[in-house]
Design a protein around this motif. Sequence first.
Motif, PDB file in Angstrom:
ATOM      1  N   VAL A 118     -14.346 -13.183 -10.501  1.00 21.53           N
ATOM      2  CA  VAL A 118     -14.625 -12.894 -11.906  1.00 21.53           C
ATOM      3  C   VAL A 118     -15.152 -11.474 -12.002  1.00 21.53           C
ATOM      4  CG1 VAL A 118     -15.045 -15.280 -12.569  1.00 21.53           C
ATOM      5  CG2 VAL A 118     -16.931 -13.920 -11.670  1.00 21.53           C
ATOM      6  N   THR A 119     -15.344 -10.997 -13.229  1.00 18.51           N
ATOM      7  CA  THR A 119     -15.643  -9.586 -13.444  1.00 18.51           C
ATOM      8  C   THR A 119     -16.855  -9.109 -12.660  1.00 18.51           C
ATOM      9  OG1 THR A 119     -14.705  -9.757 -15.654  1.00 18.51           O
ATOM     10  CG2 THR A 119     -16.080  -7.848 -15.214  1.00 18.51           C
ATOM     11  N   PHE A 120     -17.899  -9.928 -12.613  1.00 23.00           N
ATOM     12  CA  PHE A 120     -19.118  -9.461 -11.949  1.00 23.00           C
ATOM     13  C   PHE A 120     -19.092  -9.687 -10.438  1.00 23.00           C
ATOM     14  CE2 PHE A 120     -20.009 -13.850 -13.112  1.00 23.00           C
ATOM     15  CZ  PHE A 120     -20.606 -14.366 -11.965  1.00 23.00           C
ATOM     16  N   GLU A 121     -18.022 -10.313  -9.922  1.00 21.41           N
ATOM     17  CA  GLU A 121     -17.867 -10.497  -8.482  1.00 21.41           C
ATOM     18  C   GLU A 121     -16.765  -9.553  -7.999  1.00 21.41           C
ATOM     19  OE1 GLU A 121     -19.129 -15.199  -8.032  1.00 21.41           O
ATOM     20  OE2 GLU A 121     -17.012 -14.666  -8.251  1.00 21.41           O
ATOM     21  N   ALA A 122     -17.155  -8.347  -7.695  1.00 18.53           N
ATOM     22  CA  ALA A 122     -16.162  -7.287  -7.515  1.00 18.53           C
ATOM     23  C   ALA A 122     -15.762  -7.018  -6.073  1.00 18.53           C
ATOM     24  CB  ALA A 122     -16.689  -5.979  -8.129  1.00 18.53           C
ATOM     25  N   ARG A 123     -16.552  -7.496  -5.116  1.00 16.34           N
ATOM     26  CA  ARG A 123     -16.287  -7.083  -3.735  1.00 16.34           C
ATOM     27  C   ARG A 123     -15.054  -7.776  -3.156  1.00 16.34           C
ATOM     28  NH1 ARG A 123     -19.595  -4.303  -0.382  1.00 16.34           N
ATOM     29  NH2 ARG A 123     -21.449  -4.786  -1.602  1.00 16.34           N
ATOM     30  N   GLY A 124     -14.212  -6.983  -2.486  1.00 10.24           N
ATOM     31  CA  GLY A 124     -13.064  -7.501  -1.758  1.00 10.24           C
ATOM     32  C   GLY A 124     -12.813  -6.597  -0.565  1.00 10.24           C
ATOM     33  N   TYR A 125     -12.029  -7.078   0.390  1.00 10.41           N
ATOM     34  CA  TYR A 125     -11.807  -6.315   1.606  1.00 10.41           C
ATOM     35  C   TYR A 125     -10.320  -6.201   1.915  1.00 10.41           C
ATOM     36  CZ  TYR A 125     -16.735  -7.467   2.364  1.00 10.41           C
ATOM     37  OH  TYR A 125     -18.083  -7.621   2.219  1.00 10.41           O
ATOM     38  N   THR A 126      -9.933  -5.036   2.418  1.00  6.45           N
ATOM     39  CA  THR A 126      -8.601  -4.878   2.996  1.00  6.45           C
ATOM     40  C   THR A 126      -8.751  -4.808   4.509  1.00  6.45           C
ATOM     41  OG1 THR A 126      -8.801  -2.487   2.605  1.00  6.45           O
ATOM     42  CG2 THR A 126      -7.470  -3.762   1.040  1.00  6.45           C
ATOM     43  N   ALA A 127      -7.865  -5.507   5.225  1.00  3.13           N
ATOM     44  CA  ALA A 127      -7.943  -5.570   6.686  1.00  3.13           C
ATOM     45  C   ALA A 127      -6.615  -5.146   7.285  1.00  3.13           C
ATOM     46  CB  ALA A 127      -8.292  -6.987   7.131  1.00  3.13           C
ATOM     47  N   TRP A 128      -6.650  -4.248   8.232  1.00  2.42           N
ATOM     48  CA  TRP A 128      -5.459  -3.674   8.861  1.00  2.42           C
ATOM     49  C   TRP A 128      -4.583  -4.762   9.474  1.00  2.42           C
ATOM     50  CZ3 TRP A 128      -5.429  -1.287  14.377  1.00  2.42           C
ATOM     51  CH2 TRP A 128      -4.170  -0.728  14.651  1.00  2.42           C
ATOM     52  N   ASP A 129      -3.307  -4.746   9.108  1.00  8.17           N
ATOM     53  CA  ASP A 129      -2.307  -5.611   9.741  1.00  8.17           C
ATOM     54  C   ASP A 129      -1.632  -4.802  10.835  1.00  8.17           C
ATOM     55  OD1 ASP A 129      -0.236  -7.267  10.495  1.00  8.17           O
ATOM     56  OD2 ASP A 129       0.956  -6.913   8.688  1.00  8.17           O
ATOM     57  N   SER A 130      -2.118  -4.952  12.049  1.00  6.65           N
ATOM     58  CA  SER A 130      -1.625  -4.115  13.148  1.00  6.65           C
ATOM     59  C   SER A 130      -0.197  -4.475  13.556  1.00  6.65           C
ATOM     60  CB  SER A 130      -2.549  -4.242  14.359  1.00  6.65           C
ATOM     61  OG  SER A 130      -2.610  -5.585  14.803  1.00  6.65           O
ATOM     62  N   THR A 131       0.338  -5.589  13.029  1.00  7.69           N
ATOM     63  CA  THR A 131       1.723  -5.955  13.367  1.00  7.69           C
ATOM     64  C   THR A 131       2.740  -5.207  12.510  1.00  7.69           C
ATOM     65  OG1 THR A 131       1.738  -7.831  11.826  1.00  7.69           O
ATOM     66  CG2 THR A 131       0.981  -8.263  14.071  1.00  7.69           C
ATOM     67  N   SER A 132       2.244  -4.478  11.511  1.00  5.12           N
ATOM     68  CA  SER A 132       3.132  -3.674  10.669  1.00  5.12           C
ATOM     69  C   SER A 132       2.698  -2.210  10.789  1.00  5.12           C
ATOM     70  CB  SER A 132       3.041  -4.140   9.208  1.00  5.12           C
ATOM     71  OG  SER A 132       4.006  -3.486   8.411  1.00  5.12           O
ATOM     72  N   PRO A 133       3.561  -1.311  11.234  1.00  5.93           N
ATOM     73  CA  PRO A 133       3.126   0.046  11.559  1.00  5.93           C
ATOM     74  C   PRO A 133       2.700   0.869  10.345  1.00  5.93           C
ATOM     75  CG  PRO A 133       5.513  -0.134  11.718  1.00  5.93           C
ATOM     76  CD  PRO A 133       4.994  -1.521  11.519  1.00  5.93           C
ATOM     77  N   ALA A 134       1.724   1.749  10.574  1.00  3.48           N
ATOM     78  CA  ALA A 134       1.311   2.701   9.550  1.00  3.48           C
ATOM     79  C   ALA A 134       2.437   3.703   9.315  1.00  3.48           C
ATOM     80  CB  ALA A 134       0.044   3.415   9.982  1.00  3.48           C
ATOM     81  N   PHE A 135       2.441   4.295   8.124  1.00  2.55           N
ATOM     82  CA  PHE A 135       3.515   5.229   7.783  1.00  2.55           C
ATOM     83  C   PHE A 135       3.006   6.303   6.839  1.00  2.55           C
ATOM     84  CE2 PHE A 135       3.554   1.667   4.843  1.00  2.55           C
ATOM     85  CZ  PHE A 135       3.641   2.272   3.596  1.00  2.55           C
ATOM     86  N   LEU A 136       3.774   7.356   6.692  1.00  2.00           N
ATOM     87  CA  LEU A 136       3.448   8.446   5.779  1.00  2.00           C
ATOM     88  C   LEU A 136       4.318   8.354   4.536  1.00  2.00           C
ATOM     89  CD1 LEU A 136       3.234  11.400   8.323  1.00  2.00           C
ATOM     90  CD2 LEU A 136       1.312  10.347   7.109  1.00  2.00           C
ATOM     91  N   LYS A 137       3.661   8.355   3.402  1.00  2.00           N
ATOM     92  CA  LYS A 137       4.395   8.330   2.138  1.00  2.00           C
ATOM     93  C   LYS A 137       4.396   9.742   1.554  1.00  2.00           C
ATOM     94  CE  LYS A 137       3.706   4.901  -0.804  1.00  2.00           C
ATOM     95  NZ  LYS A 137       3.141   4.114  -1.935  1.00  2.00           N
ATOM     96  N   GLU A 138       5.582  10.189   1.146  1.00  2.00           N
ATOM     97  CA  GLU A 138       5.731  11.542   0.583  1.00  2.00           C
ATOM     98  C   GLU A 138       5.814  11.484  -0.930  1.00  2.00           C
ATOM     99  OE1 GLU A 138       8.461  14.376   2.536  1.00  2.00           O
ATOM    100  OE2 GLU A 138       9.036  12.683   3.813  1.00  2.00           O
ATOM    101  N   ASP A 139       5.116  12.414  -1.588  1.00  2.00           N
ATOM    102  CA  ASP A 139       5.293  12.610  -3.022  1.00  2.00           C
ATOM    103  C   ASP A 139       5.046  14.076  -3.333  1.00  2.00           C
ATOM    104  OD1 ASP A 139       2.501  12.972  -3.136  1.00  2.00           O
ATOM    105  OD2 ASP A 139       2.156  10.859  -3.590  1.00  2.00           O
ATOM    106  N   SER A 140       4.970  14.407  -4.600  1.00  2.00           N
ATOM    107  CA  SER A 140       4.851  15.826  -4.980  1.00  2.00           C
ATOM    108  C   SER A 140       3.527  16.441  -4.530  1.00  2.00           C
ATOM    109  CB  SER A 140       4.987  15.966  -6.504  1.00  2.00           C
ATOM    110  OG  SER A 140       3.999  15.188  -7.163  1.00  2.00           O
ATOM    111  N   THR A 141       2.529  15.599  -4.213  1.00  2.00           N
ATOM    112  CA  THR A 141       1.233  16.127  -3.790  1.00  2.00           C
ATOM    113  C   THR A 141       1.146  16.299  -2.275  1.00  2.00           C
ATOM    114  OG1 THR A 141       0.259  13.913  -3.595  1.00  2.00           O
ATOM    115  CG2 THR A 141       0.099  14.996  -5.735  1.00  2.00           C
TER     116      THR A 141
END
Length: 702
Positions: A118-141
């Motif tokens: 709910v709105t006042f319960e804001a905390r969440g976590y992202t956890a690395w999925d090491s089975t899927s490789p990291a990558f570089l995303k390209e854009d105008s910046t």
Amino acid sequence: MSVNPIELYGTNVFNEAEMKKRLPKAVFKEVKKTMESGQALSDSIADIVANAMKEWAVERGATHFTHWFQPMTGFTAEKHDSFISPTGDGKAIMEFSGKELIKGEPDASSFPSGGLRVTFEARGYTAWDSTSPAFLKEDSTGLTLCIPTAFVSYNGEALDKKTPLLRSMEALNKQALRVLKTFGSSAKRVNSTVGAEQEYFLIDKGLFKNRKDLVLSGRTLFGAKPAKGQDLDDHYFGAIKERIAAYMNELDRELWKLGVTSKTKHNEVAPAQHEMAPLFTTTNVATDHNQLVMEILQKVANRHGLACLLHEKPFAGVNGSGKHNNWSMATDEGQNLLEPGTNPHENMQFLVFLCAVVRAVDKYQDLLRVSAANAGNDHRLGANEAPPAIISIFLGDQLTDILEQIKDGGLTNSKQGGELKVGVSTLPPLPRDNTDRNRTSPFAFTGNKFEFRMVGSSASIAGPNIVLNTIVAEVLAEIADELESAIDLTAKVEEILKKIVADHERIIFNGDGYSDEWVVEAEKRGLSNLRTTPDALPKLISEQALEVFEKHGVFSKTELISRFEIMMEQYCKVINIEANAMLEIAKRQIIPAGIKFTTEVATSINAIKATGIDANTTAQGALLAAASGLVATISENVVTLEEAVAKAEDLEGDSKAHGSFYGDKVVAAMSALRESADELEKIVDSSIWPFPTYTELLYNIQ
């Protein structure tokens, strides 16, 4: 510009080859073990990996990193942080720790949670999925290091699509290994594998911007049928137009850089419709890749002055778009468990896994249907280009014959395809496959995999594969229980296969899934026909669903109920947006255009009569009457739709009633409004009609 795909492929991916080059041998070994077995990395190892990953990204020009995740919006999400860290002397260094690699903290209350947050319960976590490789995303910046992650709440509930997908893969791995062990296999892991074909439309960006319905909803809410649709079947596999070819070439390059194996490209059946298909990979990586495919399809289109439409039915009267989710299972030793071999009647292991899928699909057909349910797909399922909303399995002549032999109590042979002689002396005989294909089947066996054709073009493939992995895991668990206690393995296998065929042959159908006769036949067989999303979604929280998902640790009851609430809410919101867009377009564009046209016709009639010449104005009068009548009907339909939307809003709070009302009453009112407006389009002067027509949209690109 000439491009070497081999040199380009995977250049923006921190893949195994890059890790091996940059990590100490012992560290690489630990990371490899994590990728293969799913065990956690120690903090010290994570720091080394993070530093190598950062150095690689910075060398390529990256200044920021993000935990890239897949919330239940159906899209991806990312919050960018820079590598810059101040040193205290007015300067800065580029820094990235193992802690930052492994865990992030986005706001969990700002994403759909179905009541988990709910709105006042804001905390969440992202956890690395090491089975899927990291990558570089390209854009105008520039470039950003993207780290694929799972997304969970403060209490550990899954707030995303990746977490339950990974859980389902673990469930399938566990139960498949149990079955394989009884056959003497030395495999240590089984992964589900997927290749997701992607259909899409391309139209001119300028025309797209002049269609409020496309801008607001992704589909044309109005539009009369053009003189030519797909009637001549000339677009399918036709020569690719130069502008589209340039787009596809850049698309391939962008995907190859990210390690997406874009293999096939062609024109699809409908005008302006196209398709790309990748090679297979493990399901979680394939899911990540398909999210990237959808994003890059649209990004590259914009560079070419095009708009890419991923909606399931952007144009009425021509084929819509879907995904063909090609699913199989493979061991870490490279064995495809759905590969029949030359003589499948002798391949008991294959037949066990095949029949496990047959039982799973029949027993849990409602869940499979739910996995393909969304508002856009309701316009497509059952139409001429998509399977009906009835789940069935196509096995083809060879495997159907083998199952018939099993049912009758004995396996003696496998039908062979033989050779096909085409009657031209300069052409060699063609080896014929053991079975034909069936494009009308929602779940078809195609050589060594099952093709689930029901998935919508805009949808994440996570949902269908979560269901497939889980239901097959459940049946494999049942089979393993029997095989592990068997005294005579061969006799027990024969018994299991015979029972599965007898209990579940109703789900096998090799005929025309588009025919009216099949709907009647399916009802006789007791198969479900969940025509719309509101019909299907309650099955997600049935006792059967709760039991199987909880048993295998894929969803808790709370997580499953949250998904039902989110999916029903999204359905209602989509229909509400479309209805309000229709009202705006009708009141501010279509009705004014109709009034302007009728005024011009009336003025013309009066001008003719004022001349005193005895001129016949019957044709003009009929046109005026028709147009005026349609304007009046449109106005009445606007009021009806406004009333329906208002009543729907009164039902908020009761998810099932809310969804059903939108699906029945609001959608019906929208259809009536569209029908009258499309009739008006057919007679109003083209110079007066306020937005581009189907002919302009579908045939503008040369």
